[in-house]
Design a protein around this motif. Structure first.
Motif, PDB file in Angstrom:
ATOM      1  N   MET A 175      41.221  51.137  45.702  1.00 25.13           N
ATOM      2  CA  MET A 175      41.174  49.976  46.587  1.00 25.13           C
ATOM      3  C   MET A 175      41.650  50.402  47.968  1.00 25.13           C
ATOM      4  SD  MET A 175      42.540  46.894  44.099  1.00 25.13           S
ATOM      5  CE  MET A 175      44.083  47.727  43.677  1.00 25.13           C
ATOM      6  N   THR A 227      36.928  49.042  46.486  1.00 26.13           N
ATOM      7  CA  THR A 227      37.030  47.634  46.863  1.00 26.13           C
ATOM      8  C   THR A 227      37.909  47.520  48.104  1.00 26.13           C
ATOM      9  OG1 THR A 227      36.838  46.931  44.561  1.00 26.13           O
ATOM     10  CG2 THR A 227      37.726  45.328  46.115  1.00 26.13           C
ATOM     11  N   LYS A 239      32.148  43.655  47.256  1.00 19.55           N
ATOM     12  CA  LYS A 239      32.969  44.823  47.604  1.00 19.55           C
ATOM     13  C   LYS A 239      34.302  44.421  48.230  1.00 19.55           C
ATOM     14  CE  LYS A 239      29.582  47.531  46.385  1.00 19.55           C
ATOM     15  NZ  LYS A 239      29.666  48.295  45.112  1.00 19.55           N
ATOM     16  N   ARG A 261      43.245  40.870  44.197  1.00 19.87           N
ATOM     17  CA  ARG A 261      43.163  42.130  43.473  1.00 19.87           C
ATOM     18  C   ARG A 261      44.461  42.922  43.453  1.00 19.87           C
ATOM     19  NH1 ARG A 261      37.848  43.659  42.925  1.00 19.87           N
ATOM     20  NH2 ARG A 261      38.732  45.142  41.431  1.00 19.87           N
TER      21      ARG A 261
END
Length: 283
Positions: free
Chosen positions: A103, A138, A170, A208
């Motif tokens: 990420m 991401t 994304k 996230r």
């Protein structure tokens, strides 16, 4: 299992960061992609990356979180600063493909008297230029404290960026507990309400990662001063509720508290001990 780590220096490479994470009891970590004040990133070391990936698999690490330099400002008033942001993010995303499933977190930026609407437009435009359908990384927008002309001072501004990004699959959000508190969301007394608002405005499916920090300042101060866990205005009880909340407990938590490695090790151990506590925090 609590997914928890801290911010580690990437100066010695990925394998060194992985070994430090193991040493302090972490199962993930965050790192700057380059000097936090900007500049050229170190050349990639393929052998170091391969050794780290083997270590990560051996110890069951969760994906690492890369943090863009603080100087990255995609909505700056000056074109040269926006161009630096574009080149930096493009290079960072290219390099992160060597760490599949990572990420990439960045501060949305400061609109510098252009107004938040213009800032949102510029940030989304850069993301639309750089995001690729094939990337495995991401990209996360970080919640901000709202000091100065920061974009991302509330959930609505982050949603406005996300609404303009074409490859929305994304994208995600990283919630910083210090920033959210300083921006005016009461995590101590209204955690459920704050998360309900996040869900209504952005959607919890977008969340996230969490930067787990205490704050030196009261809610709504717009100051952005991190404090060690349990020593600030958020406090240990609220932090315990955060890591155990049904909407948050499966997410990775990254410490950005003012600590050395020993201090991080103590905080990680403390959070792991509190993670077993399933008390209803809404009572």
């Amino acid at each position: 299992m609590l997914k928890i780590g801290c911010h580690l220096s990437c100066a010695k490479g990925f394998l060194a960061m992985g070994k430090e994470a193991v040493k302090i009891g972490a199962n993930t970590f965050q790192f700057f992609t380059r000097n936090p004040r900007g500049g050229k990133a170190k050349d990639l070391d393929q052998q170091d990356i391969a050794a780290y990936l083997a270590l990560a698999e051996e110890h069951g690490f969760f994906p690492a979180l890369a943090h863009a330099p603080y100087t990255l400002n995609a909505c700056a008033a000056e074109e040269r600063i926006r161009e630096f942001a574009r080149q930096t993010m493009q290079d960072d995303l290219r390099r992160l493909e060597y760490l599949p499933g990572s990420m990439y977190n960045f501060h949305p930026g400061s609109h510098v008297k252009q107004g938040p609407e213009k800032g949102i437009e510029l940030i989304a435009a850069q993301l639309n230029e750089l995001l690729q359908p094939t990337q495995s990384t991401t990209v996360l927008l970080e919640t901000m404290a709202g000091k100065g002309s920061e974009v991302g001072r509330n959930f609505e501004e982050l949603r406005a960026i996300l609404d303009r990004v074409e490859l929305s699959d994304k994208m995600g959000v990283c919630l910083d507990t210090c920033h959210v508190s300083d921006s005016g969301y009461d995590l101590v007394h209204r955690l459920d309400e704050v998360l309900d608002t996040f869900d209504q405005v952005i959607g919890l499916s977008r969340l996230r990662a969490v930067h787990l920090n205490d704050s030196m300042n009261p809610v709504g101060s717009h100051k952005d001063r991190h404090q060690k866990l349990g020593e600030g205005t958020i406090g240990l009880d609220a932090l315990r509720c955060i890591i155990n909340h049904p909407s948050l407990r499966s997410l990775p938590f990254y410490l950005e508290t003012p600590n050395d490695l020993e201090g991080y090790a103590r905080e990680i151990a403390l959070m792991k001990s509190l993670y077993r506590d399933q008390q209803n925090c809404s009572e």
